[in-house]
Design an enzyme around this catalytic site. Structure first.
Site, PDB file in Angstrom:
ATOM      1  N   GLU A 125      31.958  28.717  -1.636  1.00 42.85           N
ATOM      2  CA  GLU A 125      33.400  28.936  -1.834  1.00 42.85           C
ATOM      3  C   GLU A 125      33.716  29.571  -3.187  1.00 42.85           C
ATOM      4  O   GLU A 125      34.671  30.347  -3.306  1.00 42.85           O
ATOM      5  CB  GLU A 125      34.180  27.629  -1.666  1.00 42.85           C
ATOM      6  CG  GLU A 125      34.447  27.250  -0.216  1.00 42.85           C
ATOM      7  CD  GLU A 125      33.302  26.511   0.445  1.00 42.85           C
ATOM      8  OE1 GLU A 125      32.347  26.134  -0.279  1.00 42.85           O
ATOM      9  OE2 GLU A 125      33.352  26.304   1.673  1.00 42.85           O
ATOM     10  N   HIS A 145      38.939  16.673   5.724  1.00 37.56           N
ATOM     11  CA  HIS A 145      39.177  17.896   6.500  1.00 37.56           C
ATOM     12  C   HIS A 145      40.586  17.924   7.071  1.00 37.56           C
ATOM     13  O   HIS A 145      40.834  18.579   8.073  1.00 37.56           O
ATOM     14  CB  HIS A 145      38.173  18.022   7.654  1.00 37.56           C
ATOM     15  CG  HIS A 145      36.803  18.440   7.242  1.00 37.56           C
ATOM     16  ND1 HIS A 145      35.987  17.639   6.503  1.00 37.56           N
ATOM     17  CD2 HIS A 145      36.100  19.585   7.448  1.00 37.56           C
ATOM     18  CE1 HIS A 145      34.829  18.258   6.284  1.00 37.56           C
ATOM     19  NE2 HIS A 145      34.887  19.449   6.848  1.00 37.56           N
TER      20      HIS A 145
END
Lengths: 326, 340
Positions: free
Chosen positions: A60, A129
């Site tokens: 990321e 999540h």
């Protein structure tokens, strides 16, 4: 006019901008050949080819850093962070790099990029999540923060974000990907920093964002039919820039303010808006502003627990009804 | 790493040449004198905040910068004065920024750790360890995508090799075959701690290269000729589509990590040993070996001293930055408005 899913609106929005401008490129994990884990980028790789739609490793920091370097030097990248929770592992770019470069260099550098990310609860994915992270981004000077609630807004606001000269965090709600809505034909370009009144009402103003928008609308219907309370529902759409004029205008008419926020309570966007209203429209208010939020808790995985944690129609209706004395 | 004696053939076949050698020398000297001046200005309380000097590391900055072409891009760390000066940014602009004056490179809004001059290809100095390696990848991706021939050169310290972004960027640059050159300045210390105490391998960058399919390149960073030659090779590789390079330059900082650090952790005699290998000293001897006159060298010395002196006086006389720019350039519209 055609009916389109929120998911397909993402594809159409990216496609519209990539067709328009060769400098728009797209990168992320599983976004190219696989079409994205939420299937929200299917077909882009075939349409625009491997130079413009690129799969990345699970890196990321590399994704956001590369997007920034490309943006600084002439491209207009769209970067995907698969789940918004993962922003935490590349937060340096969100907090320190994208938004500060222009200021620190006295205007020498630019950073025109969009970070698209799957935000929010409802998928039973548990605490890492499912979060709503818009407030992580809203507090940082130099960023813009956008969260659409309808397919039409996905296209229009995404186009506006890509064309914007500043870094934009574009929060797509995971639980909205399958909803459908009417979308006009042709190019759609919206304006950042504009809230939308989705339902007029004279008794109270309800502000909502993303998945809380349909819940606010359903709550307003119920409050009208069952309790005779007419609520004005505003989709905030863009936290930065924030359309305070639409909000203050509504509060001046209804004299009541409710926010419906998916985020945990502390430092939520609603708190900032309540503070603005208290400061600038205090004498318009007939009662204290009320924030309806997720409690100050992580999100659980089980469907029963997750549903109980989030603001839902029953909670929203009950809270507004009691506050309004009906 | 001892200097080799030059033969007559070396002189004839000198690949670097007198003009470039004088440029390499002058570049190192500008850094040396400007950094020393920055230190002096600290002691006079004319520079506030922190500062990370490159005294002793001039060979790396000069070698890489002098091998660049116009349009190549430098990405620096908070120890970035040297790399900024090496691209030709005037000393006055750098000292002015350190002193918070209106004539500073960013008019005081960035400070010592964020020197940037797009005009000179200095695309920023980044104060979060590792952040700029992926950013340099992105600039290189743009060059690749647009078919442009510039190289992105990213400088960082040995300490950076232990942060995640280093590894993400290396892998990313290799799989996308990007025209980026990663330059590790191994000055033996990550801040206050010997790099060897906290690193699994002896050469923090060089020994990691094989993990990304790159050759191990470890060079003498105190010899600007060695650095220059290696830089040219890496730039050629990048420009010709050969992908990234990772180069570890062995060097040593003569001062502490930052202004606040007296560097008492260094073993006795270490600094003195490295000062024997001072890059400026090495280069003066090199110039003499190649037949460049004492007069030519002392002319450069005097010229640089005058440049730094004049820059200092201009900065002292310059007004502090106007409050008018306090809230400008947060957003692209020039202001900081986040609401209507």
């Amino acid at each position: 006019m055609a009916e389109l899913s929120y998911r397909d609106a993402v594809i159409r929005g990216i496609s519209q901008e990539m067709e328009r401008d060769q400098d728009v490129v797209f990168l992320g994990e599983d976004v190219a050949k696989a079409g994205g884990v939420f299937k929200a980028t299917v077909g882009l790789y075939d349409k625009f080819g491997p130079l413009r739609v690129r799969d990345t490793p699970i890196s990321e920091q590399a994704i956001l850093g590369a997007a920034m370097g490309a943006a600084m030097t002439g491209l207009k990248p769209i970067a995907e962070i698969m789940f918004s929770d993962f922003i935490a592992v590349c937060f340096d770019y969100i907090a320190n790099e994208f938004p500060k470069s222009r200021y620190m260099t006295n205007g020498q550098t630019k950073c025109p990029l969009v970070v698209r990310t799957g935000n929010g609860a409802g998928s039973r994915f548990g605490a890492q999540h499912s979060q709503s992270v818009e407030n992580w981004c809203m507090m940082i000077p130099g960023l813009k923060v956008v969260a659409p609630s309808s397919p039409r807004d996905v296209i229009g606001l995404l186009a506006a974000s890509v064309r914007d000269p500043d870094p934009v965090i574009f929060l797509e709600h995971k639980s909205l990907y399958s909803i459908k809505g009417e979308v006009p034909d042709g190019e759609i370009v919206d304006t950042l920093g504009t809230a939308k009144i989705l339902r007029p009402g004279k008794d109270a103003t309800i502000l909502a964002l993303a998945m809380m928008v349909p819940r606010a609308l359903a709550s307003a219907e119920k409050l009208a039919t069952e309790h005779g309370i007419e609520c004005e529902v505003i989709d905030v759409r863009s936290l930065v820039p924030l359309d305070t004029q639409t909000i203050l205008g509504s509060v001046a008419r209804t004299n009541r303010l409710f926010t419906v926020e998916e985020n945990p309570r502390l430092c939520g966007w609603g708190a900032e808006i309540v503070s603005i209203v208290a400061d600038e429209a205090f004498y318009d208010l007939d009662g204290p502003p009320v924030r309806i939020t997720t409690p100050h808790c992580p999100l659980p995985a089980s469907d029963l627990l997750e549903d109980a944690m989030l603001p839902n129609v029953d909670r929203i209706v009950d809270r507004i009804r009691r506050t309004m004395g009906a | 790493m001892r200097m080799q004696a030059r033969t007559e053939t070396d002189l004839i076949n000198d690949d670097i040449g007198e003009t470039k050698r004088l440029e390499l020398y002058k570049t190192q000297l500008v850094i040396r004198d400007a950094e020393q001046r920055a230190h002096d200005l600290f002691l006079q309380n004319l520079v506030k905040g922190t500062s990370h000097l490159s005294l002793g590391q001039e060979g790396v900055a000069a070698g890489f910068a002098c091998a660049m072409k116009h349009g190549d891009l430098s990405f620096c760390t908070y120890r970035g004065h040297a790399h900024t000066l090496a691209r030709g940014v005037p000393v006055e602009k750098v000292l002015g920024e350190l002193m918070g004056r209106d004539n500073g490179l960013m008019r005081g809004k960035g400070g010592s750790m964020h020197l940037t001059s797009e005009l000179h290809g200095v695309m920023g100095s980044y104060a979060i360890i590792g952040a700029h390696l992926p950013i340099a990848c992105g600039a290189a991706w743009r060059a690749q995508y647009k078919g442009q021939k510039d190289v992105s050169v990213c400088f960082f310290g040995d300490g950076t090799t232990n942060i995640g972004a280093f590894h993400e960027a290396l892998n990313f640059a290799v799989i996308w075959n990007l025209p980026v050159v990663f330059v590790c300045e191994n000055n033996l210390y990550m801040e206050y701690t010997p790099i060897s105490d906290v690193t699994a391998v002896q050469n923090p960058a060089g020994d990691r290269a094989s993990a990304y399919g790159l050759p191990k390149i470890v060079i003498d960073g105190n010899d600007a000729d060695v650095v220059y030659r290696e830089a040219l090779k890496a730039y050629d590789r990048a420009r010709s589509g050969g992908g990234p390079s990772l180069i570890e330059c062995l060097t040593y900082r003569h001062s502490g990590h930052s202004r606040a650090d007296p560097a008492k952790y260094r073993p006795e005699g270490e600094l003195e040993r490295w000062k024997q290998r001072d890059p400026i000293k090495i280069y003066r001897e090199r110039l003499a070996q190649f037949g460049i006159s004492e007069k030519a060298i002392s002319d450069i010395d005097a010229h640089v001293k005058r440049e730094v002196d004049e820059a200092t006086e201009k900065c002292k006389a310059a007004p502090p930055t106007s409050l008018d720019i306090l809230t400008t350039d947060v957003y692209a519209d020039g202001g900081y408005a986040w609401r209507n």
